[in-house]
Design a protein around this motif. Structure first.
Motif, PDB file in Angstrom:
ATOM      1  N   MET A 190       1.004  -0.986  -0.289  1.00 15.87           N
ATOM      2  CA  MET A 190       0.137   0.461   0.370  1.00 15.87           C
ATOM      3  C   MET A 190       0.957   1.111   0.029  1.00 15.87           C
ATOM      4  SD  MET A 190      -3.628  -1.229   2.274  1.00 15.87           S
ATOM      5  CE  MET A 190      -4.142   0.024   2.508  1.00 15.87           C
ATOM      6  N   ILE A 191       1.669   1.114   0.798  1.00 17.50           N
ATOM      7  CA  ILE A 191       3.107   1.903   0.305  1.00 17.50           C
ATOM      8  C   ILE A 191       3.377   2.397  -0.142  1.00 17.50           C
ATOM      9  CG2 ILE A 191       4.712   3.088   1.512  1.00 17.50           C
ATOM     10  CD1 ILE A 191       4.660   1.451   4.322  1.00 17.50           C
ATOM     11  N   LEU A 192       3.903   1.270  -1.615  1.00 17.45           N
ATOM     12  CA  LEU A 192       4.638   1.199  -2.733  1.00 17.45           C
ATOM     13  C   LEU A 192       3.510   1.975  -3.722  1.00 17.45           C
ATOM     14  CD1 LEU A 192       6.972   0.666  -4.269  1.00 17.45           C
ATOM     15  CD2 LEU A 192       5.191  -1.276  -4.467  1.00 17.45           C
ATOM     16  N   ALA A 193       2.156   1.365  -3.643  1.00 19.93           N
ATOM     17  CA  ALA A 193       1.405   2.415  -4.451  1.00 19.93           C
ATOM     18  C   ALA A 193       1.346   4.130  -4.213  1.00 19.93           C
ATOM     19  CB  ALA A 193       0.103   1.504  -4.280  1.00 19.93           C
ATOM     20  N   MET A 194       1.326   4.451  -3.145  1.00 20.64           N
ATOM     21  CA  MET A 194       1.269   5.649  -2.484  1.00 20.64           C
ATOM     22  C   MET A 194       3.361   6.390  -3.353  1.00 20.64           C
ATOM     23  SD  MET A 194       1.112   8.074   1.089  1.00 20.64           S
ATOM     24  CE  MET A 194       2.478   6.427   1.814  1.00 20.64           C
ATOM     25  N   ASP A 195       3.775   5.604  -3.148  1.00 24.58           N
ATOM     26  CA  ASP A 195       5.331   6.408  -3.124  1.00 24.58           C
ATOM     27  C   ASP A 195       5.428   6.345  -4.810  1.00 24.58           C
ATOM     28  OD1 ASP A 195       7.882   6.507  -2.024  1.00 24.58           O
ATOM     29  OD2 ASP A 195       8.832   4.946  -3.339  1.00 24.58           O
ATOM     30  N   ASP A 196       4.726   5.499  -5.301  1.00 22.39           N
ATOM     31  CA  ASP A 196       4.985   5.602  -7.101  1.00 22.39           C
ATOM     32  C   ASP A 196       3.504   6.397  -7.362  1.00 22.39           C
ATOM     33  OD1 ASP A 196       6.425   2.960  -7.568  1.00 22.39           O
ATOM     34  OD2 ASP A 196       4.489   2.091  -8.029  1.00 22.39           O
ATOM     35  N   GLY A 197       3.082   6.940  -6.451  1.00 24.40           N
ATOM     36  CA  GLY A 197       1.905   8.438  -7.769  1.00 24.40           C
ATOM     37  C   GLY A 197       2.740   9.468  -7.365  1.00 24.40           C
ATOM     38  N   ILE A 198       3.530   9.647  -6.054  1.00 26.44           N
ATOM     39  CA  ILE A 198       4.347  10.603  -5.719  1.00 26.44           C
ATOM     40  C   ILE A 198       5.700  10.932  -6.861  1.00 26.44           C
ATOM     41  CG2 ILE A 198       5.410  12.047  -3.623  1.00 26.44           C
ATOM     42  CD1 ILE A 198       4.406  10.641  -2.025  1.00 26.44           C
TER      43      ILE A 198
END
Length: 376
Positions: free
Chosen positions: A94-102
């Protein structure tokens, strides 16, 4: 779906299948930046040439990571090697998805030619929840320093909703190429209340260098009052609670941005004055008013309230002086432990204070039954 629709302006959007909300927020943020570059009538399109362009503000409020615990399989595939703990790998996805978005947002800024002239701030809203794991185990009596599969608190005490450091101390990252040196670490306490005056002060410098209208900020000043007057209206004398952080981060100023910080969440409260912190929480191992020196005890393990009663009382009075001026909530009222009578002489005596029940009732102190005299 069906309960909490997304809105665009005043219009609810229809529900969509097979869309991950974190990715959708990233899509919208990137589209916002790209629309500016495609607008031929906006000077934002020429930002790569004049390094100024039309100012913009993007508030990207991911709900990640948060329940419901969901994440597409492609992210899980990229984190399954991290550990043998499925829950930890799931949260990491879930953190990775946010990190990719940023990362996509950063790429969009680069492509638009405005990355060097854009302040990017990343922060969290609170600490990790007391209930850990994908199954949302009951809260129960959890050790204040306990860690779970969802996060690492670095030894800090408390959880989301607490006024211990584990509930209030969160990541705060800021980037401004050419203005903030990469790798800078600032260790004095700051607040998210500092964001608005910091950004307005930065815009003041830019507008002073290259005026674009008659309605521009005053030149950058260390006075949060002046910045507040501009933002709230000409002649307004209400200052921001926050300050411009840039002089502190750059080393121009060596003092603290805030000598005193206050927290209030329902009945929970805390005050930090210098390195001293006094707090009360309705959950946790200790439900008493406690005092800590964070310089020596950042994990809040050694309560000094009993050994330093004068210091504890001084901080309690300082907190009550501020808290008594705060308005109650129009729906549910206000905290049961707010000293609304402080200006009239009301006082919370730390040494005598019984702890408050978690559900808002004062739990009476148990007193021994009187001993009756007996005459034989």
């Amino acid at each position: 779906r069906g309960r909490w629709p997304l809105w665009r302006g005043d219009d609810p959007l229809p529900a969509r299948d097979n869309v991950y909300l974190t990715d959708l927020f990233s899509d919208e943020a990137v589209a916002f930046i790209e629309r500016g570059t495609r607008n031929a009538e906006s000077s934002f399109a020429k930002a790569s040439e004049d390094r100024c362009g039309t100012p913009f503000f993007l508030y990207l409020a991911y709900n990640a990571i948060h329940a419901p615990w969901q994440v597409p399989k492609e992210y899980l595939e990229r984190t399954k090697h991290l550990s043998d703990n499925h829950e930890r790998n799931f949260i990491a996805a879930m953190i990775l998805a946010m990190d990719d978005g940023i990362g996509r947002v950063q790429d969009a800024l680069e492509k638009a030619g405005v990355a060097d002239n854009t302040i990017v701030i990343f922060m969290s809203d609170n600490g990790t929840p007391r209930a850990q794991g994908l199954t949302w185990k009951p809260r129960g009596d959890v050790d204040d320093w306990q860690e779970g599969p969802m996060s690492c608190k670095a030894g800090l005490r408390g959880f989301k909703g607490d006024t211990y450091e584990g509930g209030t101390r969160v990541p705060f990252c800021m980037s401004w190429p050419g203005k903030i040196k990469p790798g800078t670490v600032y260790d004095k306490p700051v607040s998210n209340l500092d964001i608005v005056p910091t950004v307005l002060a930065a815009a003041s410098d830019l507008n002073a260098q290259q005026p674009t209208s008659n309605n521009q900020l005053p030149r950058k000043t260390n006075s949060n009052l002046e910045v507040g007057r501009w933002a709230l209206g000409v002649g307004c004398s209400i200052p921001f609670d926050g300050v411009d952080l840039l002089p502190f981060i750059s080393g121009e100023r060596s003092d603290r941005p805030h000598e005193t910080l206050y927290w209030r969440r329902d009945n929970d409260y805390a005050i930090r004055h210098g390195d001293w912190k006094l707090q009360w929480n309705d959950a946790g191992n200790t439900r008493n008013i406690t005092l800590f020196n964070l310089a020596d005890d950042p994990q809040e393990r050694k309560d000094l309230a009993a050994s330093m009663p004068e210091k504890a009382q001084a901080l309690q009075d300082l907190f009550d002086a501020w808290d008594s001026t705060m308005p109650d909530n129009e729906w549910w009222g206000g905290p049961i432990n707010r000293r609304r009578d402080f200006a009239q002489g009301g006082r919370t005596v730390v040494a005598d204070q019984p702890y408050l029940h978690a559900y808002g009732k004062v739990r009476a102190e148990k007193k021994p039954a009187p001993v009756k005299a007996r005459i034989d």
